[in-house]
Design a protein around this motif. Structure first.
Motif, PDB file in Angstrom:
ATOM      1  N   ARG A   1      -2.294  -3.055   7.598  1.00  0.00           N
ATOM      2  CA  ARG A   1      -2.360  -3.260   6.142  1.00  0.00           C
ATOM      3  C   ARG A   1      -0.990  -3.667   5.601  1.00  0.00           C
ATOM      4  NH1 ARG A   1      -4.188   1.396   3.089  1.00  0.00           N
ATOM      5  NH2 ARG A   1      -4.662  -0.168   1.553  1.00  0.00           N
TER       6      ARG A   1
ATOM      7  N   GLN B   1      -7.918  -5.241   6.854  1.00  0.00           N
ATOM      8  CA  GLN B   1      -7.875  -6.619   6.372  1.00  0.00           C
ATOM      9  C   GLN B   1      -8.439  -6.752   4.960  1.00  0.00           C
ATOM     10  OE1 GLN B   1      -9.995  -8.749   9.372  1.00  0.00           O
ATOM     11  NE2 GLN B   1      -8.291  -8.680  10.793  1.00  0.00           N
ATOM     12  N   LEU B   2      -8.164  -7.913   4.359  1.00  0.00           N
ATOM     13  CA  LEU B   2      -8.708  -8.179   3.029  1.00  0.00           C
ATOM     14  C   LEU B   2     -10.160  -8.623   3.149  1.00  0.00           C
ATOM     15  CD1 LEU B   2      -5.849 -10.227   1.309  1.00  0.00           C
ATOM     16  CD2 LEU B   2      -6.215  -7.755   1.353  1.00  0.00           C
TER      17      LEU B   2
ATOM     18  N   ASP C   1      -9.511   3.415   5.639  1.00  0.00           N
ATOM     19  CA  ASP C   1      -8.467   2.443   5.959  1.00  0.00           C
ATOM     20  C   ASP C   1      -7.084   3.070   6.036  1.00  0.00           C
ATOM     21  OD1 ASP C   1      -8.629   2.969   3.238  1.00  0.00           O
ATOM     22  OD2 ASP C   1      -7.990   0.971   2.632  1.00  0.00           O
TER      23      ASP C   1
ATOM     24  N   ARG D   1     -14.767   0.777  -3.316  1.00  0.00           N
ATOM     25  CA  ARG D   1     -15.157   2.102  -2.800  1.00  0.00           C
ATOM     26  C   ARG D   1     -16.343   2.693  -3.560  1.00  0.00           C
ATOM     27  NH1 ARG D   1      -9.746   2.137  -1.426  1.00  0.00           N
ATOM     28  NH2 ARG D   1      -9.113   2.577  -3.543  1.00  0.00           N
TER      29      ARG D   1
ATOM     30  N   PRO E   1       0.852  -1.188   0.000  1.00  0.00           N
ATOM     31  CA  PRO E   1       0.000   0.000   0.000  1.00  0.00           C
ATOM     32  C   PRO E   1       0.893   1.245   0.000  1.00  0.00           C
ATOM     33  CG  PRO E   1      -0.721  -1.539   1.709  1.00  0.00           C
ATOM     34  CD  PRO E   1       0.565  -2.081   1.137  1.00  0.00           C
ATOM     35  N   GLY E   2       0.557   2.206  -0.835  1.00  0.00           N
ATOM     36  CA  GLY E   2       1.345   3.438  -0.893  1.00  0.00           C
ATOM     37  C   GLY E   2       2.505   3.381  -1.876  1.00  0.00           C
TER      38      GLY E   2
ATOM     39  N   GLY F   1      -9.627  -1.907  -5.271  1.00  0.00           N
ATOM     40  CA  GLY F   1     -10.046  -1.053  -4.151  1.00  0.00           C
ATOM     41  C   GLY F   1     -11.056  -0.006  -4.596  1.00  0.00           C
TER      42      GLY F   1
ATOM     43  N   THR G   1     -15.154 -10.978  -3.198  1.00  0.00           N
ATOM     44  CA  THR G   1     -14.212 -10.124  -3.933  1.00  0.00           C
ATOM     45  C   THR G   1     -14.165 -10.526  -5.408  1.00  0.00           C
ATOM     46  OG1 THR G   1     -12.840  -9.762  -1.981  1.00  0.00           O
ATOM     47  CG2 THR G   1     -11.792  -9.433  -4.122  1.00  0.00           C
TER      48      THR G   1
ATOM     49  N   TYR H   1     -14.202  -4.910   6.815  1.00  0.00           N
ATOM     50  CA  TYR H   1     -12.856  -5.478   6.668  1.00  0.00           C
ATOM     51  C   TYR H   1     -11.798  -4.401   6.404  1.00  0.00           C
ATOM     52  CZ  TYR H   1     -14.486 -10.289   6.841  1.00  0.00           C
ATOM     53  OH  TYR H   1     -15.006 -11.478   7.258  1.00  0.00           O
ATOM     54  N   SER H   2     -12.077  -3.503   5.457  1.00  0.00           N
ATOM     55  CA  SER H   2     -11.051  -2.517   5.110  1.00  0.00           C
ATOM     56  C   SER H   2     -10.805  -1.574   6.289  1.00  0.00           C
ATOM     57  CB  SER H   2     -11.434  -1.743   3.853  1.00  0.00           C
ATOM     58  OG  SER H   2     -12.577  -0.960   4.088  1.00  0.00           O
TER      59      SER H   2
ATOM     60  N   GLN I   1      -6.683 -16.107  -4.386  1.00  0.00           N
ATOM     61  CA  GLN I   1      -7.295 -15.349  -5.493  1.00  0.00           C
ATOM     62  C   GLN I   1      -6.563 -15.625  -6.806  1.00  0.00           C
ATOM     63  OE1 GLN I   1      -7.688 -11.166  -4.518  1.00  0.00           O
ATOM     64  NE2 GLN I   1      -8.882 -11.592  -2.669  1.00  0.00           N
TER      65      GLN I   1
ATOM     66  N   ARG J   1      -4.860 -10.571  -4.709  1.00  0.00           N
ATOM     67  CA  ARG J   1      -4.199 -10.001  -3.535  1.00  0.00           C
ATOM     68  C   ARG J   1      -3.724 -11.078  -2.563  1.00  0.00           C
ATOM     69  NH1 ARG J   1      -5.583  -4.340  -2.817  1.00  0.00           N
ATOM     70  NH2 ARG J   1      -4.663  -3.557  -0.916  1.00  0.00           N
TER      71      ARG J   1
ATOM     72  N   ARG K   1     -10.089   8.363   2.890  1.00  0.00           N
ATOM     73  CA  ARG K   1     -10.071   6.900   3.009  1.00  0.00           C
ATOM     74  C   ARG K   1      -9.951   6.437   4.447  1.00  0.00           C
ATOM     75  NH1 ARG K   1      -6.710   3.611  -1.392  1.00  0.00           N
ATOM     76  NH2 ARG K   1      -6.737   2.218   0.389  1.00  0.00           N
TER      77      ARG K   1
ATOM     78  N   GLY L   1      -4.340  -4.346  -7.264  1.00  0.00           N
ATOM     79  CA  GLY L   1      -5.046  -4.778  -6.052  1.00  0.00           C
ATOM     80  C   GLY L   1      -5.717  -6.127  -6.168  1.00  0.00           C
ATOM     81  N   ILE L   2      -5.551  -6.791  -7.285  1.00  0.00           N
ATOM     82  CA  ILE L   2      -6.103  -8.137  -7.442  1.00  0.00           C
ATOM     83  C   ILE L   2      -5.258  -8.905  -8.454  1.00  0.00           C
ATOM     84  CG2 ILE L   2      -7.774  -7.477  -9.272  1.00  0.00           C
ATOM     85  CD1 ILE L   2      -9.755  -9.444  -7.840  1.00  0.00           C
TER      86      ILE L   2
HETATM   87  P1  ADP Z   1      -3.940   0.246  -1.693  1.00  0.00           P
HETATM   88  O1  ADP Z   1      -3.994   0.989  -2.983  1.00  0.00           O
HETATM   89  O2  ADP Z   1      -3.500   1.090  -0.551  1.00  0.00           O
HETATM   90  O3  ADP Z   1      -3.159  -1.024  -1.773  1.00  0.00           O
HETATM   91  P2  ADP Z   1      -6.650  -0.617  -2.199  1.00  0.00           P
HETATM   92  O4  ADP Z   1      -7.419   0.581  -2.581  1.00  0.00           O
HETATM   93  O5  ADP Z   1      -6.161  -1.507  -3.290  1.00  0.00           O
HETATM   94  O6  ADP Z   1      -5.426  -0.175  -1.288  1.00  0.00           O
HETATM   95  O7  ADP Z   1      -7.511  -1.539  -1.200  1.00  0.00           O
HETATM   96  C1  ADP Z   1      -8.169  -1.011  -0.064  1.00  0.00           C
HETATM   97  C2  ADP Z   1      -8.848  -2.141   0.708  1.00  0.00           C
HETATM   98  O8  ADP Z   1      -9.842  -2.780  -0.133  1.00  0.00           O
HETATM   99  C3  ADP Z   1      -7.947  -3.297   1.137  1.00  0.00           C
HETATM  100  O9  ADP Z   1      -7.264  -3.050   2.329  1.00  0.00           O
HETATM  101  C4  ADP Z   1      -8.967  -4.440   1.263  1.00  0.00           C
HETATM  102  O10 ADP Z   1      -9.699  -4.377   2.456  1.00  0.00           O
HETATM  103  C5  ADP Z   1      -9.922  -4.177   0.112  1.00  0.00           C
HETATM  104  N1  ADP Z   1      -9.481  -4.906  -1.103  1.00  0.00           N
HETATM  105  C6  ADP Z   1      -9.078  -4.366  -2.276  1.00  0.00           C
HETATM  106  N2  ADP Z   1      -8.763  -5.313  -3.168  1.00  0.00           N
HETATM  107  C7  ADP Z   1      -8.975  -6.504  -2.552  1.00  0.00           C
HETATM  108  C8  ADP Z   1      -8.842  -7.879  -2.930  1.00  0.00           C
HETATM  109  N3  ADP Z   1      -8.415  -8.237  -4.146  1.00  0.00           N
HETATM  110  N4  ADP Z   1      -9.158  -8.819  -2.021  1.00  0.00           N
HETATM  111  C9  ADP Z   1      -9.604  -8.507  -0.818  1.00  0.00           C
HETATM  112  N5  ADP Z   1      -9.754  -7.252  -0.378  1.00  0.00           N
HETATM  113  C10 ADP Z   1      -9.450  -6.251  -1.228  1.00  0.00           C
END
Ligand code: ADP
Length: 193
Positions: free
Chosen positions: A150, A59-60, A140, A39, A12-13, A35, A66, A54-55, A101, A97, A138, A94-95
């Protein structure tokens, strides 16, 4: 038919979203940030509630909803003509992840490259995440203990995905460089057919 895909990979970041947005405006690339798909859900919907739960803990979201959400998104964008699977390369951010998956998507994705955006400086990552929290509102990203959670989830659950795809596909990208340099490094590989 499998989707020709490149993966933006990193903590992340690390700047996956920044690069994904730029790549996504180039013809024949289609950016999908998982993500962002989450959102865009209504927070009061069933899955929206699960996402917030979860977020908000760093957590995932569980794999099954998903993947279902992701498949729906791809189907819808194909139907409305935003994504053209025959000619576009999917830029996934982000997938997958976690390894589970990656396995579920084994028959769906033709992964041609994984860009591992590596930052050597955790402090820098945390600073970027905190800046984004204010700009993008955001949840999270709001407090330090969630950010640390995270980063742990990334180390323990997400990083093993690199091994799943194997060395031949993974390109190391120095994510501490300015965004334009990172982009140049990605494009050097991404334009090879
Ligand atoms: P970043 O860009 O900081 O990595 P994301 O915007 O991709 O963060 O994701 C934010 C949150 O959305 C994650 O912490 C998780 O909770 C959820 N998320 C995003 N993609 C997935 C995924 N493929 N599987 C499970 N959770 C996910």
């Amino acid at each position: 038919m499998k989707y020709r895909s490149i993966l933006l990979f990193g903590a992340p970041g690390a700047g996956k979203g920044t690069q994904g947005k730029i790549l996504g405006v180039i013809p024949n690339f289609f950016h999908c940030a998982c993500g962002d798909v989450f959102r865009n859900l209504r927070p009061e919907s069933k899955l929206g509630k699960i996402f917030v739960e979860y977020s908000g803990r760093g957590q995932l979201v569980p794999d099954e909803p998903t993947i279902e959400l992701w498949r729906d998104f791809i189907q819808n964008t194909t139907q409305i003509g935003r994504f053209h699977p025959e000619t576009d390369t999917l830029v996934l951010d982000g997938i997958p992840r976690n390894v589970a998956q990656a396995k579920i998507l084994r028959n769906t994705l033709n992964v041609v490259a994984v860009f591992y955006m590596k930052s050597s400086d955790e402090k820098k990552l945390i600073a970027r995440i905190q800046r984004r929290a204010i700009k993008e509102n955001r949840l999270d990203d709001a407090n330090l203990s969630i950010i640390r959670d995270r980063l742990h989830v990334y180390e323990n659950e997400t990083k093993p995905v690199l091994k799943f795809y194997g060395r031949k596909l993974v390109h190391n990208i120095n994510a501490d460089q300015p965004p334009a340099k990172v982009l140049a490094d990605i494009l050097r590989f991404a334009t090879k057919r």
